[in-house]
Design an enzyme around this catalytic site. Structure first.
Site, PDB file in Angstrom:
ATOM      1  N   SER A 176       0.834  -1.199   0.000  1.00  0.00           N
ATOM      2  CA  SER A 176       0.000   0.000   0.000  1.00  0.00           C
ATOM      3  C   SER A 176       0.873   1.255   0.000  1.00  0.00           C
ATOM      4  CB  SER A 176      -0.961  -0.053   1.197  1.00  0.00           C
ATOM      5  OG  SER A 176      -1.941   0.945   1.103  1.00  0.00           O
ATOM      6  N   ASP A 222      -9.061  -4.498  -5.979  1.00  0.00           N
ATOM      7  CA  ASP A 222      -8.596  -3.455  -5.066  1.00  0.00           C
ATOM      8  C   ASP A 222      -9.468  -2.204  -5.210  1.00  0.00           C
ATOM      9  OD1 ASP A 222      -7.169  -1.574  -3.562  1.00  0.00           O
ATOM     10  OD2 ASP A 222      -5.225  -2.339  -4.218  1.00  0.00           O
ATOM     11  N   HIS A 254      -7.051  -5.295  -1.923  1.00  0.00           N
ATOM     12  CA  HIS A 254      -5.955  -4.442  -1.468  1.00  0.00           C
ATOM     13  C   HIS A 254      -5.183  -5.091  -0.328  1.00  0.00           C
ATOM     14  CE1 HIS A 254      -3.781  -0.695  -0.982  1.00  0.00           C
ATOM     15  NE2 HIS A 254      -4.050  -0.708   0.318  1.00  0.00           N
TER      16      HIS A 254
END
Length: 307
Positions: A176, A222, A254
């Protein structure tokens, strides 16, 4: 990327001396596991002294643990500066010399526990791996990039395992905002030999200045860092002359990199081996390009690799 010159004449000279002395090459130079002749083994070792571990197979790169036994040591945030401490995972053996190293950053609001599974998994394949905590869990990608580099500097200069690390063979990973940070780190330090952003997030979508071989990993489901606005633009903006790849995970989200995932481990390991260790034995898993499957939505890249 430049690599140290490899001595190529030594095996031939040794073979000649063994013949004069009445010895066979088989007696003088033990055969390597991945060759059929001793002279070939010596040549391979001379050309790439960074290979670690036996010949890889599909099973070995998908395994939860590789051939090396692993130890770990905690690093208190109170004993370092520039990042929030972490955990170092490393092969216990010293027989094989030094190892390449990788530092991994977690994502926004997360701690190192979210990416801890990658530590022993990669270390058992022949790397020194450090998973880090950031200074605060809210740190943005540019800060996380600086922290990745600070952790690499600590790992190579001051850590308890610094003598096990080859400071010329380093890479970064992150999830991330940590993935966005891995791009920032590669931008700031072009000498890095591999970067692997995992479902990366960054407001900067364009990375034409990168000189580090980069594997961008996105997830088809995601909704936090959608591939259309993050991983795909990251990949497409990389120089076409760069060794680069885009892996889009199928039926993933994600947060997929926060739990053990065979596809992430398999291709991250192959990328790190290929570019940190210059280990062309792993090229077979990256070229030809992997095809769509139950776990791969799409894979793009340049083949064969040039570095």
């Amino acid at each position: 990327m430049p690599h140290k010159p490899r001595p190529r004449l030594l095996p031939t000279v040794l073979a000649a001396l063994f013949t004069v002395a009445g010895l066979t090459a088989t007696q003088a130079v033990p055969a390597a596991a991945h060759t059929t002749t001793p002279t070939a083994a010596a040549t391979v070792a001379a050309e790439n002294p960074y290979e670690r571990g036996p010949d890889p197979t599909e099973d070995s790169i998908e395994a939860v643990r590789g051939p090396y036994a692993v130890s770990d040591t905690s690093v208190s945030r109170l004993s370092v500066s520039g990042f929030g401490g972490g955990t170092i995972y490393y092969p216990t053996t010293t027989r094989d010399g030094t190892f390449g190293a990788v530092v991994i950053s977690p994502g926004f609001t997360a701690t190192q526990s979210s990416i801890a599974w990658l530590g022993p998994r990669l270390a058992s394949q022949g790397f020194v791996v450090m998973t880090i905590d950031t200074l605060t869990t809210l740190d943005q990608p540019d800060s996380r990039g600086r922290q990745l580099l600070a952790a690499l500097d600590y790992l190579t200069d001051r850590s308890r395992v610094r003598d096990r690390v080859d400071s010329s063979r380093l890479g970064v990973m992150g999830h991330s905002m940590g993935g966005g940070g891995s791009l920032e780190a590669a931008k700031s330090r072009p000498s890095l030999q591999a970067a692997v952003p995992l479902t990366g997030w960054n407001l900067d979508k364009s990375w034409p200045e990168l000189r580090t071989p980069t594997l961008v990993v996105g997830a088809d489901g995601d909704t936090i860092a959608p591939v259309a606005t993050h991983s795909e633009p990251f990949y497409e903006s990389l120089p076409r002359s760069l060794d680069r790849a885009y892996l889009e995970l199928n039926n993933a989200s994600h947060l997929t990199p926060n739990t053990p995932d065979t596809t992430i481990a398999k291709y991250s390991l192959s990328w790190l081996k290929r570019f940190i260790d210059n280990d062309t034995r792993y090229e077979q898993f990256l070229c030809p390009l992997p095809r769509p499957s139950l776990t791969i939505e799409e894979y793009r890249g340049n083949c064969p690799h040039t570095s």
